[in-house]
Design a protein around this motif. Structure first.
Motif, PDB file in Angstrom:
ATOM      1  N   VAL A  74       6.113   0.899  -9.846  1.00 42.72           N
ATOM      2  CA  VAL A  74       7.166   1.736  -9.266  1.00 42.72           C
ATOM      3  C   VAL A  74       8.494   0.984  -9.286  1.00 42.72           C
ATOM      4  N   THR A  77       9.663   0.852 -12.928  1.00 40.72           N
ATOM      5  CA  THR A  77      10.149   2.148 -13.387  1.00 40.72           C
ATOM      6  C   THR A  77      11.490   2.480 -12.752  1.00 40.72           C
ATOM      7  N   ARG A  78      11.603   2.216 -11.458  1.00 41.74           N
ATOM      8  CA  ARG A  78      12.858   2.515 -10.762  1.00 41.74           C
ATOM      9  C   ARG A  78      14.015   1.697 -11.338  1.00 41.74           C
ATOM     10  N   ASN A  98      11.741  10.991 -17.876  1.00 39.58           N
ATOM     11  CA  ASN A  98      10.548  11.711 -17.439  1.00 39.58           C
ATOM     12  C   ASN A  98      10.602  11.941 -15.918  1.00 39.58           C
ATOM     13  N   ASP A 100       8.425  12.786 -13.962  1.00 35.68           N
ATOM     14  CA  ASP A 100       7.193  12.349 -13.303  1.00 35.68           C
ATOM     15  C   ASP A 100       6.960  10.844 -13.431  1.00 35.68           C
ATOM     16  N   LEU A 102       8.034   8.161 -11.876  1.00 36.62           N
ATOM     17  CA  LEU A 102       7.749   7.394 -10.662  1.00 36.62           C
ATOM     18  C   LEU A 102       6.381   7.728 -10.077  1.00 36.62           C
ATOM     19  N   SER A 103       5.982   8.988 -10.142  1.00 32.81           N
ATOM     20  CA  SER A 103       4.659   9.346  -9.625  1.00 32.81           C
ATOM     21  C   SER A 103       3.553   8.776 -10.516  1.00 32.81           C
ATOM     22  N   ILE A 104       3.789   8.745 -11.821  1.00 30.55           N
ATOM     23  CA  ILE A 104       2.821   8.109 -12.727  1.00 30.55           C
ATOM     24  C   ILE A 104       2.734   6.619 -12.422  1.00 30.55           C
ATOM     25  N   ALA A 106       3.281   5.162  -9.560  1.00 29.56           N
ATOM     26  CA  ALA A 106       2.550   4.987  -8.298  1.00 29.56           C
ATOM     27  C   ALA A 106       1.047   5.073  -8.532  1.00 29.56           C
ATOM     28  N   LYS A 107       0.645   5.993  -9.405  1.00 25.34           N
ATOM     29  CA  LYS A 107      -0.773   6.119  -9.743  1.00 25.34           C
ATOM     30  C   LYS A 107      -1.267   4.852 -10.435  1.00 25.34           C
ATOM     31  N   ASP A 109      -0.072   1.855 -10.027  1.00 29.06           N
ATOM     32  CA  ASP A 109      -0.150   0.811  -9.004  1.00 29.06           C
ATOM     33  C   ASP A 109      -1.436   0.932  -8.199  1.00 29.06           C
ATOM     34  N   ASP A 136       4.537  17.312 -21.273  1.00 31.24           N
ATOM     35  CA  ASP A 136       4.979  16.982 -19.930  1.00 31.24           C
ATOM     36  C   ASP A 136       6.227  17.806 -19.652  1.00 31.24           C
TER      37      ASP A 136
END
Length: 573
Positions: A74, A77-78, A98, A100, A102-104, A106-107, A109, A136
């Motif tokens: 995260v 990516t950030r 994309n 998504d 940040l959510s990817i 987190a997954k 991580d 996507d």
């Protein structure tokens, strides 16, 4: 579980079992074990006060930081998203982020916490050129409004392979619209959808094309690395201008399925990274046989037993030049007796490269000829072959495979009509002459076949393959700016590495469009190694050894770069 992960766990298990050693020493040993497993050769272990600069961060460093909890996917990516935003107005290398991502991350991580590492790129953000289909929330446009909102039936195989390796598809990079195969009177790196990409090494820099956004993004650390494509010069020219490593694989080593095509005989997807080793990591992730790639020269030609790839990363050896026979063309800067003045800085660095080869134990074979090159550039075979592919490939290998097609473009003719009518496509200021020529081409199958055979002869027996065979060479070294056409027409590989930069007194000269600056002080340039079909392993070995002896990239600094670093985002929401 990949080998590097398995070895690291084994080594760390051994270290942690030594209960009689102090906790501090055990941690130090664990760090050392992990560094060895990842192949990191650093002065000391990374820590929160010694995080890698993203302008130069390698995969080994990023994986180390993730494994030891110095930062998360995260965080990574950030920080890359922030870096993209910093340079968007000036350079425009990325068309879409994309939503998504940040959510990817987190997954990824969470999976890392659970020791569920899915591949060697687990949680690593990668950018891809905007001609590679994704399923996507991002568009795949080749830079044209004709494909905005279109949805492919499937993802491109190279993207699917990246996801399988654990990579985060961070976004799409800008490109010369339709891979530079629309207009004569346009600028490199421009697309209607993405705007004008510029290089980061002098104001208004021509980024060259068509993989301009991927090269610029990799060069200044907007992601770990990027994917680009090549038909004839798109990887080599952008790597040359943007101080990065690019590998153009043998046509058929990487799948072109659901990659918007130009030529089924020449298109190739390849990595763009800041180091040879990182380019090798990325190539290993995307290479391999693909039954869906049914184009000419597809992965069905894959020669490796049981489809097992060579170990491209293991080919990164510091002594990789020792004993290699490196060919040098009789006229590496053209057929004139003396190099033009504007090539003198490049010529000097090229001569220095030859000295590096010799000092590393390579054998330099001079006065190599490729007589077929002149015939490629001045005959009719090349335009006939390319027009035949350009006319038919776009519909057959992409447009007909869309499940949603708002502009209802199903052929090259449809795309031309759309381009002529849509105001943001800037027609006729930017023309469609390349398409017009392809559509005007008379589809004579006998003449097309004859042209293909001529090209194979010119580029094979009379080009790279003939020279490698006749002089018993491992590779041919050429200035990347002088890349011959023969690797394009026969589908053979090359790797380009940074070599040098233009001096401070270089005059600024505009490009043909008048929009960009083609030459200026600090303009990077590279060196390429050309090799045999399926010979990427040897080229990587040679290029890595040269890179490690010169570290030329480190001497060339962008005039503009993002300032946000990992330390600025760690622990912040």
């Amino acid at each position: 579980m990949p080998a590097w992960r398995s070895k690291r766990i084994t080594d760390n298990y051994y270290c942690s079992s030594m209960m009689v050693i102090s906790t501090a020493l055990k941690f130090a040993l664990a760090v050392a074990c992990s560094l060895l497993a990842l192949g990191i050769e650093a002065a000391g272990p990374l820590n929160l006060n010694n995080l890698p600069s993203l302008l130069n961060a390698t995969l080994d460093e990023l994986r180390y930081g993730l494994d030891f909890g110095l930062f998360t996917s995260v965080d990574l990516t950030r920080v890359y998203i922030e870096r993209i935003k910093e340079v968007t107005n000036d350079l425009r290398p990325v068309t879409e982020i994309n939503p998504d991502a940040l959510s990817i991350a987190a997954k990824m991580d969470a999976e890392r916490e659970e020791k569920k590492i899915v591949g060697g790129l687990h949680g690593i953000p990668v950018l891809i050129e905007d001609n590679m289909a994704t399923l996507d929330k991002m568009n795949t446009t080749a830079g044209s409004y004709a494909l905005v909102g279109a949805v492919p039936k499937e993802e491109s195989t190279v993207v699917a392979k990246l996801r399988k390796a654990g990579a985060i598809i961070l976004g799409k990079t800008n490109m010369s619209e339709w891979a530079g195969m629309r207009s004569f009177n346009t600028s490199n790196g421009w697309s209607a959808y993405g705007g004008q990409t510029k290089g980061a090494y002098f104001p208004g820099q021509d980024p060259w094309g068509s993989s301009s956004g991927s090269a610029v993004a990799s060069s200044i650390g907007l992601a770990w690395a990027s994917l680009g494509t090549e038909t004839d010069g798109s990887l080599s020219s952008t790597a040359n201008a943007n101080n990065v490593v690019a590998i153009k694989p043998t046509v058929g080593l990487t799948s072109r399925y659901m990659v918007i095509p130009v030529s089924e005989r020449q298109d190739s997807v390849g990595p763009m990274a800041r180091t040879v080793k990182d380019a090798a990591y990325l190539l290993a992730a995307i290479a391999g046989r693909d039954a869906k790639d049914t184009r000419e020269r597809s992965t069905s030609d894959f020669p490796f037993e049981d489809s097992k790839l060579p170990d491209y990363v293991a080919a990164c050896k510091k002594d990789g030049l020792h004993g290699k026979r490196i060919g040098v063309l009789r006229h590496p800067f053209g057929t004139s007796a003396q190099s033009p003045a504007e090539n003198e800085p490049m010529y000097r660095e090229f001569l220095g490269a030859l000295e590096t080869f010799a000092s590393a134990g390579a054998v330099i074979v001079r006065d190599i000829d490729m007589p077929g090159e002149a015939l490629l550039n001045h005959g009719t075979a090349y335009p006939i072959s390319l027009n035949a592919d350009l006319r038919g490939n776009l519909g057959r290998y992409y447009l007909e495979l869309l499940q949603t097609n708002p502009a209802n473009v199903k052929s090259l003719e449809d795309v031309v009509r759309f381009t002529h009518s849509h105001p943001k496509e800037e027609y006729p200021t930017r023309d469609t002459r390349l398409w017009d020529d392809a559509l005007a081409f008379v589809d004579n199958s006998t003449e097309i076949l004859r042209s293909h055979l001529r090209l194979l002869y010119y580029g094979g027996h009379g080009g790279v393959i003939g020279a490698l065979h006749n002089f018993t060479l491992d590779a041919i070294a050429v200035p990347t700016a002088m890349m011959p056409r023969t690797p394009a027409v026969i589908g053979s590989p090359f790797i380009s590495v940074p070599l040098g930069k233009m001096p401070h007194d270089t005059p600024v000269k505009p490009d043909a469009s008048g929009v960009l600056n083609a030459t200026a002080p600090n303009a990077p340039f590279g060196l390429s190694f050309l090799g045999r079909v399926w010979g990427e392993e040897t080229l990587i070995e040679i290029a890595y050894a040269f890179e490690q002896r010169t570290m030329a990239r480190q001497e060339i600094h962008p005039y503009i770069e993002p300032r946000t670093e990992l330390r600025d985002v760690i622990g912040k929401a």
